[in-house]
Motif scaffolding. Structure first.
Motif, short mmCIF file in Angstrom:
data_model
loop_
_atom_site.label_atom_id
_atom_site.label_comp_id
_atom_site.label_asym_id
_atom_site.label_seq_id
_atom_site.Cartn_x
_atom_site.Cartn_y
_atom_site.Cartn_z
N UNK A 160 0.82 -1.23 0.00
CA UNK A 160 0.00 0.00 0.00
C UNK A 160 0.85 1.27 0.00
N UNK A 161 2.17 1.14 0.16
CA UNK A 161 3.01 2.34 0.04
C UNK A 161 3.27 2.69 -1.43
N UNK A 162 2.84 1.82 -2.35
CA UNK A 162 3.00 2.05 -3.79
C UNK A 162 1.69 2.67 -4.32
N UNK A 163 1.73 4.01 -4.49
CA UNK A 163 0.51 4.74 -4.84
C UNK A 163 -0.08 4.26 -6.17
N UNK A 164 0.77 4.02 -7.17
CA UNK A 164 0.26 3.59 -8.48
C UNK A 164 -0.40 2.22 -8.37
N UNK A 165 0.22 1.33 -7.59
CA UNK A 165 -0.36 -0.01 -7.44
C UNK A 165 -1.72 0.07 -6.73
N UNK A 166 -1.85 0.98 -5.80
CA UNK A 166 -3.13 1.13 -5.08
C UNK A 166 -4.21 1.67 -6.04
N UNK A 167 -3.83 2.63 -6.87
CA UNK A 167 -4.79 3.15 -7.87
C UNK A 167 -5.21 2.02 -8.83
N UNK A 168 -4.24 1.22 -9.27
CA UNK A 168 -4.54 0.12 -10.21
C UNK A 168 -5.48 -0.91 -9.56
#
Ligand code: NAD
Ligand code: TYD
Length: 348
Positions: A60-68
Motif C-alpha cells: 500500500x506504500x505504492x501509490x500507483x499499485x493502489x490506484x490500479x
C-alpha cells in the motif's frame, strides 16, 4: 458489495476474512496484502477456494499499485487493517511504520477520494486505543479522549486516524473509525505478549516480562473485535468513531501466570516449572502504563458486546497454538529469529 480488505493475511485481518467470507457469499472480498514478515498465507487456507474471495499482493506504500487495484476491483468498501503493528519493532526501526501506517493509509484515501463519486463508498479504518496514550490507575478511554501517543507505532496510527477524519471533513469521504484494545487469539504472530509466552512455555524458554510486569492491558478475543468491526461497517454512523474493548483489564504479570496455568492444564506439564521460567527484563522505553476502554457507545448504539471471557478466550488460544505447530513453523522465518536477537539480546 466489493470489499477491499487490506492486511488480510495478518492476525486480525485473517480472522476477519475467515469469519465473514463464508457468512456473506453476496459480497466479494479482495484481500490486499504485501505479505510482510507478519503475514502467513496459510492463515487463509479455510477460505482460499471460496468463489467470493480473491487475493492481491500489493504494497500500500505504492501509490500507483493502489490506484490500479481500485481500477481493477472497483471496491464499494475498504476495511483497512494493513499496518506495521508491533510497538517494540517501532522502537528499533520506526521508518517503516511511517511509510506503511501513514503513507499507506494516505494512498488508500487518495484512491478512494479520486475513484468514488462524492458520498459513495465506505472507508473503514481499523485503529488502536494506543493513540490515546497512557492511563493512570483509574479512568477509561472514551471516543473524546485527547490523542497523546507514546510510541512511533501509536504516533503513526494517530496520524493515520487524523488523515482519515480530515478526508471526511474536507472531501466528505464516507469514513468510520474503530479504536480497539489489545487483541489475542488464533493466528497472532508470536512477537506479541500472549503467543510469545505460550510458545516459550511449550519450549521451556524464559518468559521475558518488561519492567515489573504491572502494566495493564484490556484484552479482547480477536473474533469479538471482528464482529464489532462488521457491526460498525454494516450499521455504524458515517463519520463516527467507536471504541472497542473487552472489559478485561489484566496486569501483564497476571496474564503470564494465567497462561502458565492454562498451558500446564492443557499439556499436563508441571505449573511450578512453567512459573519458574518468568524472567524480569529491561523495560520498554516510553512503556504506557495502562489502557482501558469505555465501549458503551458501540454497546448502546449497535448492541455489540464481547462473547468470550478472558478465561474462555485464553483456553481457546492456548489450544489453538498446541494444535497448529505447522502454522507456527511457517511464520518463524529467519527474519523472526533476527528480530528476537535484536529485541531481547541486550535486555538482560
Ligand atoms: P499484523 O502485524 O498481524 O498484520 C498486518 C498485516 O498487514 C500483515 O499481513 C502484513 O503483511 C500487512 N502489511 C504490512 N505492511 C503492508 C503494506 N505496506 N502493504 C500491504 N500490506 C501490508 O497486525 P494485526 O495485529 O492483525 O493488526 C491489524 C490492524 O489492527 C492494524 O492496523 C493494527 O494497528 C490494528 N490493531 C491491532 C490490535 C492488536 O492487538 N493486534 C489492536 C487494535 C488495533
Ligand atoms: P504487546 O503484545 O507487544 O502489545 P502492546 O505493546 O501493543 O500493548 O505487549 C503487551 C504488554 O506486554 C505490554 O505492556 C508489553 C508487555 N510485554 C512483555 O512484558 N514482554 C514481552 O516479551 C512482550 C512482547 C510484551
Amino acid at each position: 458489495m466489493n470489499i477491499l480488505v487490506t492486511g488480510g493475511a495478518g492476525f486480525i485481518g485473517a480472522n476477519f476474512l475467515n469469519l465473514l467470507v463464508p457468512r456473506h457469499p453476496e459480497h466479494r472480498f479482495i484481500n490486499v496484502d504485501a505479505l510482510t514478515y507478519a503475514a502467513n498465507p496459510a492463515s487463509l487456507d479455510p477460505i482460499a477456494d471460496r468463489p467470493n474471495y480473491a487475493f492481491a499482493r500489493v504494497d500500500i506504500t505504492d501509490a500507483d499499485a493502489v490506484q490500479a487495484l481500485f481500477a481493477e476491483h472497483e471496491p464499494d468498501c475498504v476495511v483497512h487493517f494493513a499496518a506495521e503493528s508491533h510497538v517494540d519493532r517501532s522502537i528499533l526501526g520506526p521508518r517503516q511504520f511511517v511509510r506503511t501506517n501513514i503513507e499507506g493509509t494516505f494512498n488508500l484515501l487518495e484512491a478512494a477520494r479520486t475513484r468514488w463519486a462524492p458520498g459513495d463508498g465506505l472507508f473503514h479504518h481499523v485503529s488502536t486505543d494506543e493513540v490515546y496514550g497512557s492511563l493512570g490507575p483509574t479512568g477509561l478511554f472514551t471516543e473524546d479522549t485527547r490523542y497523546d501517543p507514546s510510541s512511533p507505532y501509536s504516533a503513526s496510527k494517530a496520524a493515520s486516524d487524523h488523515l482519515v477524519r480530515a478526508y471526511h471533513r474536507t472531501f466528505r469521504l464516507p469514513v468510520k473509525i474503530t479504536n480497539c484494545s489489545n487483541n489475542y487469539g488464533p493466528l497472532q504472530f508470536p512477537e506479541k505478549l500472549i503467543p510469545l509466552m505460550i510458545l516459550n512455555c511449550l519450549e521451556r524458554k524464559p518468559l521475558p516480562i518488561y519492567g515489573e510486569g504491572t502494566n495493564v492491558r484490556d484484552w479482547l478475543y480477536v473474533t469479538d473485535h471482528c464482529e464489532a468491526i462488521w457491526a460498525v461497517v454494516e450499521r455504524g454512523a458515517v463519520g463516527r468513531t467507536y471504541n472497542i474493548g473487552g472489559h478485561n483489564e489484566v496486569r501483564n504479570i497476571d496474564v503470564v501466570d494465567r497462561l502458565c496455568e492454562t498451558v500446564a492444564e492443557l499439556t499436563g506439564q508441571d505449573v511450578d516449572g512453567l512459573l519458574a521460567l518468568k524472567t524480569y527484563v529491561k523495560d520498554r522505553p516510553g512503556h504506557d502504563h495502562r489502557y482501558a476502554i469505555d465501549a458503551s457507545r458501540i454497546g448502546e448504539e449497535l448492541g455489540w458486546t464481547p462473547k468470550e471471557t478472558f478465561e474462555t478466550g485464553l483456553r481457546k488460544t492456548v489450544q489453538w497454538y498446541l494444535d497448529h505447530s505447522e502454522w507456527v513453523d511457517k511464520v518463524r522465518s529467519g527474519e523472526y529469529r533476527n528480530w528476537l536477537d535484536a529485541n531481547y539480546g541486550d535486555r538482560g
